[in-house]
Structure formats: structure tokens, C-alpha cells
Design a protein around this motif. Structure first.
Motif, mmCIF file in Angstrom:
data_model
loop_
_atom_site.group_PDB
_atom_site.id
_atom_site.type_symbol
_atom_site.label_atom_id
_atom_site.label_comp_id
_atom_site.label_asym_id
_atom_site.label_seq_id
_atom_site.Cartn_x
_atom_site.Cartn_y
_atom_site.Cartn_z
ATOM 1 N N PHE A 1 -5.113 0.915 71.965
ATOM 2 C CA PHE A 1 -5.014 0.378 73.022
ATOM 3 C C PHE A 1 -4.335 -0.746 73.317
ATOM 4 C CE2 PHE A 1 -9.394 2.541 72.197
ATOM 5 C CZ PHE A 1 -9.665 3.076 73.299
ATOM 6 N N THR A 2 -4.219 -1.581 74.592
ATOM 7 C CA THR A 2 -3.621 -2.740 74.840
ATOM 8 C C THR A 2 -4.386 -3.843 74.136
ATOM 9 O OG1 THR A 2 -4.451 -2.887 77.094
ATOM 10 C CG2 THR A 2 -2.203 -2.012 76.727
ATOM 11 N N ASN A 3 -5.984 -3.715 74.146
ATOM 12 C CA ASN A 3 -6.738 -4.744 73.605
ATOM 13 C C ASN A 3 -6.829 -4.356 72.161
ATOM 14 O OD1 ASN A 3 -9.258 -6.097 73.060
ATOM 15 N ND2 ASN A 3 -9.543 -6.375 74.960
ATOM 16 N N LYS A 4 -6.432 -5.412 71.183
ATOM 17 C CA LYS A 4 -6.542 -5.064 69.849
ATOM 18 C C LYS A 4 -7.999 -4.996 69.155
ATOM 19 C CE LYS A 4 -1.683 -6.410 69.451
ATOM 20 N NZ LYS A 4 -0.895 -7.374 68.461
ATOM 21 N N PHE A 5 -8.987 -5.578 70.024
ATOM 22 C CA PHE A 5 -10.281 -5.447 69.340
ATOM 23 C C PHE A 5 -10.914 -3.958 69.809
ATOM 24 C CE2 PHE A 5 -10.796 -10.236 69.696
ATOM 25 C CZ PHE A 5 -10.961 -10.393 68.267
ATOM 26 N N TYR A 6 -10.471 -3.518 70.926
ATOM 27 C CA TYR A 6 -10.740 -2.060 71.148
ATOM 28 C C TYR A 6 -10.258 -1.078 69.747
ATOM 29 C CZ TYR A 6 -11.762 -2.567 76.143
ATOM 30 O OH TYR A 6 -12.395 -2.815 77.175
ATOM 31 N N ASN A 7 -8.927 -1.541 69.286
ATOM 32 C CA ASN A 7 -8.528 -0.796 68.282
ATOM 33 C C ASN A 7 -9.428 -0.839 66.994
ATOM 34 O OD1 ASN A 7 -6.188 0.058 69.638
ATOM 35 N ND2 ASN A 7 -5.138 -1.607 68.818
ATOM 36 N N THR A 8 -10.160 -2.108 66.705
ATOM 37 C CA THR A 8 -10.983 -2.408 65.597
ATOM 38 C C THR A 8 -12.393 -1.441 65.783
ATOM 39 O OG1 THR A 8 -9.970 -4.438 65.176
ATOM 40 C CG2 THR A 8 -11.930 -4.119 64.164
ATOM 41 N N ILE A 9 -12.767 -1.840 67.063
ATOM 42 C CA ILE A 9 -14.256 -1.456 67.366
ATOM 43 C C ILE A 9 -14.358 0.269 67.591
ATOM 44 C CG2 ILE A 9 -16.023 -1.515 69.195
ATOM 45 C CD1 ILE A 9 -15.128 -4.454 69.413
ATOM 46 N N PHE A 10 -13.258 0.865 68.195
ATOM 47 C CA PHE A 10 -13.275 2.201 68.528
ATOM 48 C C PHE A 10 -12.243 3.060 67.618
ATOM 49 C CE2 PHE A 10 -14.221 0.021 72.910
ATOM 50 C CZ PHE A 10 -15.451 0.261 72.824
ATOM 51 N N ARG A 11 -11.450 2.579 66.666
ATOM 52 C CA ARG A 11 -10.588 3.064 66.034
ATOM 53 C C ARG A 11 -9.675 3.852 66.886
ATOM 54 N NH1 ARG A 11 -11.730 4.372 60.738
ATOM 55 N NH2 ARG A 11 -13.451 3.290 59.922
ATOM 56 N N GLY A 12 -9.184 2.841 68.058
ATOM 57 C CA GLY A 12 -8.049 3.561 68.880
ATOM 58 C C GLY A 12 -8.519 4.634 69.511
ATOM 59 N N LYS A 13 -7.414 5.065 70.444
ATOM 60 C CA LYS A 13 -8.009 6.271 71.311
ATOM 61 C C LYS A 13 -7.814 7.569 70.583
ATOM 62 C CE LYS A 13 -4.608 4.615 74.107
ATOM 63 N NZ LYS A 13 -3.890 4.201 75.259
ATOM 64 N N ARG A 14 -9.013 7.907 70.047
ATOM 65 C CA ARG A 14 -9.089 9.176 69.273
ATOM 66 C C ARG A 14 -9.149 10.277 70.171
ATOM 67 N NH1 ARG A 14 -13.938 8.062 65.366
ATOM 68 N NH2 ARG A 14 -14.605 6.526 66.874
ATOM 69 N N LYS A 15 -8.633 11.394 69.588
ATOM 70 C CA LYS A 15 -8.769 12.561 70.339
ATOM 71 C C LYS A 15 -10.270 13.334 70.247
ATOM 72 C CE LYS A 15 -3.936 13.946 69.506
ATOM 73 N NZ LYS A 15 -2.904 14.910 68.813
ATOM 74 N N THR A 16 -10.458 13.801 71.521
ATOM 75 C CA THR A 16 -11.876 14.503 71.524
ATOM 76 C C THR A 16 -12.731 13.530 72.347
ATOM 77 O OG1 THR A 16 -12.768 14.356 69.450
ATOM 78 C CG2 THR A 16 -11.399 16.286 69.978
ATOM 79 N N LYS A 17 -12.288 12.293 72.574
ATOM 80 C CA LYS A 17 -13.435 11.161 72.791
ATOM 81 C C LYS A 17 -13.214 10.865 74.168
ATOM 82 C CE LYS A 17 -14.495 10.726 68.551
ATOM 83 N NZ LYS A 17 -15.863 11.274 68.008
ATOM 84 N N LEU A 18 -14.341 10.305 74.843
ATOM 85 C CA LEU A 18 -14.467 10.260 76.188
ATOM 86 C C LEU A 18 -14.947 8.730 76.339
ATOM 87 C CD1 LEU A 18 -14.617 10.784 79.262
ATOM 88 C CD2 LEU A 18 -17.003 11.665 78.742
ATOM 89 N N MET A 19 -14.072 7.839 76.956
ATOM 90 C CA MET A 19 -14.380 6.388 77.266
ATOM 91 C C MET A 19 -14.980 6.412 78.499
ATOM 92 S SD MET A 19 -12.147 3.248 76.753
ATOM 93 C CE MET A 19 -12.655 2.269 75.208
ATOM 94 N N LEU A 20 -15.812 5.695 78.710
ATOM 95 C CA LEU A 20 -16.315 5.295 80.205
ATOM 96 C C LEU A 20 -16.102 3.512 80.403
ATOM 97 C CD1 LEU A 20 -17.463 6.325 82.829
ATOM 98 C CD2 LEU A 20 -19.791 5.748 82.179
ATOM 99 N N ARG A 21 -15.360 3.022 81.081
ATOM 100 C CA ARG A 21 -15.416 1.929 81.458
ATOM 101 C C ARG A 21 -16.202 1.763 83.032
ATOM 102 N NH1 ARG A 21 -9.402 1.850 80.359
ATOM 103 N NH2 ARG A 21 -9.044 0.390 78.447
ATOM 104 N N SER A 22 -16.895 0.389 82.996
ATOM 105 C CA SER A 22 -17.707 0.188 84.170
ATOM 106 C C SER A 22 -17.486 -1.289 84.513
ATOM 107 C CB SER A 22 -19.115 0.735 84.104
ATOM 108 O OG SER A 22 -19.130 2.029 83.956
ATOM 109 N N ALA A 23 -17.337 -1.418 85.853
ATOM 110 C CA ALA A 23 -17.020 -2.985 86.249
ATOM 111 C C ALA A 23 -17.281 -2.939 87.972
ATOM 112 C CB ALA A 23 -15.688 -3.163 86.057
ATOM 113 N N GLY A 24 -17.239 -4.102 88.544
ATOM 114 C CA GLY A 24 -17.411 -4.316 89.996
ATOM 115 C C GLY A 24 -16.430 -4.187 90.554
ATOM 116 N N THR A 25 -16.353 -4.394 91.808
ATOM 117 C CA THR A 25 -15.316 -4.074 92.649
ATOM 118 C C THR A 25 -14.230 -5.239 92.227
ATOM 119 O OG1 THR A 25 -16.277 -2.852 94.481
ATOM 120 C CG2 THR A 25 -14.263 -4.073 94.912
ATOM 121 N N GLY A 26 -13.041 -4.895 92.125
ATOM 122 C CA GLY A 26 -11.848 -6.072 91.819
ATOM 123 C C GLY A 26 -11.783 -6.699 90.435
#
Length: 530
Positions: free
Chosen positions: A212-237
């Protein structure tokens, strides 16, 4: 599907050729060529079955777009235009083009143009289905010799829109897939299978994905692993789309501008990715990507009048983006089947390894097709749950990483509501996801809760955004907050620190995932190094 031979093709072209509608449309376009500039009128050569009509339409189109001031096209205009193309002119003369156009103009009626246009598009669609081996006789039995059967079929077609016809056959194909459990694999195995080699395999190739561009994501999620689905949620803007585009660029671009070093640096191998947008069109996507690659703020890019230094950086970014295997699709009204088809096509044709779908939401077509598939109208939360489940099935079926996003509801700003219940459309949307994140702007109340960290000198920057990790399937880090400083203009992000939901600092460190070339006897293979 059946194979369509040349004899069948000729029969299809003759039977599925609405000559009266064609006559009316061509006459109307000659009387008012500006109809071609109407965004709701989309006609191409392929809408006409007969070569003569294709040539006439192309000529009308070219004359109309050669000069905006053209307000009428006569038979003489077309005759003069086609005289420069001997082969086409022979077909024009053979079909008595002068007389045909003169009469079509005389009989054209602006009040019936829309119905003729609709008939032309519907029959064109049916013809394309048949030529691709799809039986359309359940709507229109074009091969029947019974005039009543054909008239009844035409009435049925006239009562439907083009989109409804497409939905009709899309649902039929989806039901066939469901009956054969396509994408719903059943796997049986013993708990002890292959354990003898498991530890050696993990020791040699730890379970990590692309960075990921966010290196804490790499630590927490072990990178963008195959077969995995990520859901980001946020408000407009708050940068949902921009974060997805930054991750696509980071995966696919072999060079990125390093602001600290003030130069472009190697960014590892180019990984094929797919970005599906439901809101942003091409130019909007391109300026965001160029901003991330070059480190030049998007507003500066949009303003123009660049300095020599900025211009050089942007030209280099354009070269990088042009060779990057980033495939983009724009679709504003869609069904589950539409998105599945787009993803499957790019997997097969372009071998994509990652996909970002922006974003999960209700659309008229999604609601309509789900009601048809299930026989009744489903609630919004049920529909969105089905959608996210389908994305997870695709990630597993094709062994790729998929990221998507949702909006948040109004109550999400309150700290006590920062959990899956904050998702617009209901928390069931997150049931099948592997990684779930809520992104918020960091405000005064957040800074107050973090004052024991900020005043300690642990970091010299105040976070302006926070990522609340509410789900991390199989990971040890969950219910944690990644505090970060993010520039939405360039989508460059500086992760600062991680806390729990009570704002206690955690001993979590950012991780670099880089690629090294591992040589083999036959080839060099790119492998992640941690």
C-alpha cells in the motif's frame, strides 16, 4: 450460443433490418443534422444492417461534423460527397441514392423521430445478440413465418427500453451462472493436508501482498494480499477515490517523484491494475494520477501556466503514466453482473492483479435487476450486502486483491458511532470484507484526545486524517486508528502513529514492502522482500 455462419448472417441482416425506422431516421438527420450532437442520440454504422444505409449514415455524419453551421443535408450534398469515393459511389448509385434521400427527407417527421430512433436501436441490439449466438426468440421470434407472432413480438420490443432488453438477457445469463454455481467453489480437504511443507513455504515466502502507499497498512494488513477484499468508507470529500487511485499508481507505475530527494526514483515492477469509476470521468482521473506520480498539487496542474521545473516533472509523469498498465472503466448505472463482467474481462484480457471499484452504491439498474433476480424488491442493505459478497467471490475466484468503498451516514462523525454501523446502507455491507476502514478528518476533539502524544514530542506534525480499522480478518491488529498527515492535492501521505480506540499509543511500526529480482535458470522472477 450457436455458431453463426455466413448464410445465417445474411438472413439475420435481412430479417432484423427495420427499413421504415431507418428511412425515417436518415430523412430526419438530413433535415436536422444537429440531432447527431444531442447527447441522448447515439447512432453508429453498426446500427444499420444494410451496407447502403451504413454508407449514407457515415456520409451524413462526416458532413455534419465538418462544419457546425450545416443545418440541412440534401441528396445533392451526399452525391457530391460520395463522388470522391468510387467504391461507395457505386453502391450509392446502385441503390438510387438520390431518389432515396429525396423521398426520405420529404417524408421525415420530427414528431416521430424518437420512436423511429428507438426502434432502430432496439433491433440493432437484437441483431447483435443473434450474430453473437444468443437466442432472442423469447422476445422477438424473427425467424417465425407467422405474421401475428412477429407483430406480437414487435409490440413487446416497443414496450421495452434498450436498457430493459439488456437487463433481460443479462439476468438470464446470471441465472445460468447461478444454476451451475459459477464462482461458488466447494473445496474439500483434510485439516492435516500439506502440513509437512507449510512451515518451509511460509519461511521462504511469507504471506504478504503488494505494498500500500500507507506503510502502516502494510504492517496491519500484510499488504494487498490476493483473494482479499478491502472496504474503505468515508464522507464526501475525504479522499476515498484519491486513496484508491494513489494505490493503483503505486502498484502500476515504475517510477514516482520523491519529494525529499527531489527526483524521480524507481518504484519497483509495474503490476496490472483496474480502476472502475462511477463518478469521475477520464480527465478527472488523469489529473489525480499525475498529481500523485509527480508530487505536483492537482490545483497547480489544473491552473496551467507551469514553470519550467514543474513542466518537466509533469512531462515525465505523463511518460510514466502512459506506460503504466492501469486500465480504467467508467460506468454510472450498473448491476452486479455489469461489474463482474468488467472485472472478469480485464482479468482474462489484461491479467490484472488488483482492482479498485469506486464505489458501492444504489443505482436504478442495480435495484431493478436485483428485484427481477429475487422476485421481489429487496431493501437497500440487502442489495449492498449482495454486491460486496459478489466482489469477495471474484477476489477469491481470480486470486486478485479488490478494494472498494462506501459513503458514511450522518451519525458517523460521533466517536461512539465509528464502527460498521456508520456505513451508509447498513453494516451488512462489511460482512464479507477482509479489511474494513473508516476514514475521517482529524479535528480539534481528536487533537485534544491525542494531546498526551502530540505534546510528548513523539511527532512534529499534527495528524489531519485518521483511518479507523474496524475489521482485519485473520490479523492481530483490529480496532486501531492510524493517524496520518495526508495531502489530498498530491495524495502523498505521511503515516504518523497508531493508537487503539481509546487513543493509547501502540507499538506498531510502518513496513516497507519492496521487490527484488530472484534469478532462476530460465527467467527472473519478481518476489516481495520485507
Amino acid at each position: 450460443m450457436t455458431e453463426v455462419n455466413s448464410t445465417t448472417t445474411d438472413n439475420v441482416m435481412k430479417a432484423l433490418n427495420p427499413t421504415r425506422a431507418v428511412y425515417s431516421v436518415i430523412g430526419s438527420l438530413c433535415k436536422n443534422p444537429h440531432l447527431l450532437r444531442d447527447s441522448e442520440i447515439i447512432i453508429t454504422e453498426k446500427d444499420f444492417a444494410h451496407e447502403f444505409h451504413q454508407i449514407v449514415f457515415s456520409s451524413i455524419y462526416n458532413i455534419a461534423y465538418s462544419n457546425y453551421e450545416v443545418t440541412k443535408i440534401s441528396e445533392i450534398d451526399l452525391d457530391n460527397y460520395l463522388a470522391s469515393f468510387p467504391q461507395h459511389y457505386k453502391i450509392w448509385e446502385k441503390n438510387d441514392g438520390l431518389s432515396y434521400i429525396r423521398k426520405s427527407i420529404a417524408h421525415a417527421n420530427e414528431n416521430t423521430f424518437k420512436s423511429s430512433y428507438d426502434r432502430l436501436k432496439k433491433i440493432s441490439l437484437l441483431r447483435h445478440y443473434v450474430l453473437n449466438g444468443i437466442d432472442v426468440s423469447d422476445l422477438y421470434n424473427w425467424q417465425s413465418t407467422d405474421l401475428k407472432v412477429r407483430n406480437d413480438g414487435m409490440k413487446k420490443i416497443d414496450s421495452m427500453t434498450v436498457n430493459e432488453i439488456i437487463d433481460h438477457y443479462t439476468i438470464k445469463m446470471s441465472k445460468i451462472k447461478d444454476e451451475f454455481n459459477i464462482g461458488q467453489e466447494t473445496k474439500s480437504f483434510m485439516a492435516g493436508d500439506d502440513l509437512d511443507t507449510l512451515l518451509d513455504e511460509l519461511d521462504e515466502d511469507p504471506e504478504y501482498g503488494n505494498p500500500f502507499t500507507n506503510k502502516f497498512y502494510n504492517t496491519i494488513f500484510r499488504g494487498k494480499r490476493k483473494t482479499k477484499l478491502m472496504l474503505r468508507s468515508a464522507g464526501t470529500g475525504t479522499g476515498k477515490t484519491r486513496q484508491a487511485l494513489a494505490d493503483m499508481c503505486n502498484a502500476s507505475c515504475d517510477e514516482i517523484f520523491d519529494i525529499d530527494q527531489n527526483k524521480y526514483v524507481n518504484n519497483g515492477p509495474s503490476i496490472p491494475t483496474l480502476f472502475i469509476s462511477t463518478e469521475l470521468v477520464k480527465r478527472e482521473v488523469q489529473t489525480i494520477m499525475l498529481a500523485f506520480i509527480s508530487g505536483v498539487d492537482e490545483d497547480v496542474i489544473k491552473d496551467g501556466k507551469y514553470s519550467d521545473v514543474v513542466l518537466r516533472r509533469l512531462k515525465k509523469a505523463i511518460e510514466i503514466l502512459k506506460r503504466a498498465p492501469i486500465f480504467c472503466e467508467y460506468v454510472n448505472d450498473f448491476s452486479i453482473s455489469d461489474i463482474e463482467t468488467i472485472i472478469e474481462r480485464h482479468i482474462i484480457e489484461n491479467n490484472i492483479q488488483e482492482c479498485a471499484f469506486d464505489y458501492i452504491q444504489m443505482t436504478p439498474k442495480l435495484s431493478r435487476t436485483m428485484a427481477s433476480a429475487f422476485g421481489n424488491h429487496l431493501r437497500e442493505d440487502q442489495i449492498l450486502h449482495q454486491f460486496s459478497s459478489s466482489l469477495k467471490i471474484l477476489a477469491e475466484k481470480y486470486d486478485i486483491f479488490i478494494a472498494s468503498s462506501t459513503q458514511l451516514n450522518r451519525g458517523s462523525k460521533d466517536i461512539e458511532n465509528r464502527d460498521p454501523s456508520a456505513l451508509r446502507g447498513g453494516q451488512a455491507t462489511a460482512d464479507k470484507v477482509d479489511f474494513g476502514i473508516l476514514t475521517f478528518r482529524a479535528g480539534a476533539s481528536d487533537h485534544y484526545n491525542l494531546k498526551h502524544i502530540l505534546q510528548s514530542g513523539f511527532t512534529n506534525k499534527k495528524p489531519n486524517y485518521s483511518h479507523w480499522v474496524y475489521k482485519n480478518r485473520g490479523g492481530k491488529y483490529s480496532n486501531v486508528i492510524i493517524w496520518t498527515y495526508m495531502n489530498l492535492g498530491t495524495m502523498r501521505e505521511e503515516p504518523l502513529f497508531v493508537t487503539d480506540y481509546d487513543f493509547n499509543l501502540l507499538d506498531v511500526h510502518p513496513m516497507d514492502i519492496e521487490y527484488a529480482i530472484e534469478a532462476t535458470e530460465d527467467s527472473a522472477e519478481e518476489v516481495p522482500v520485507f
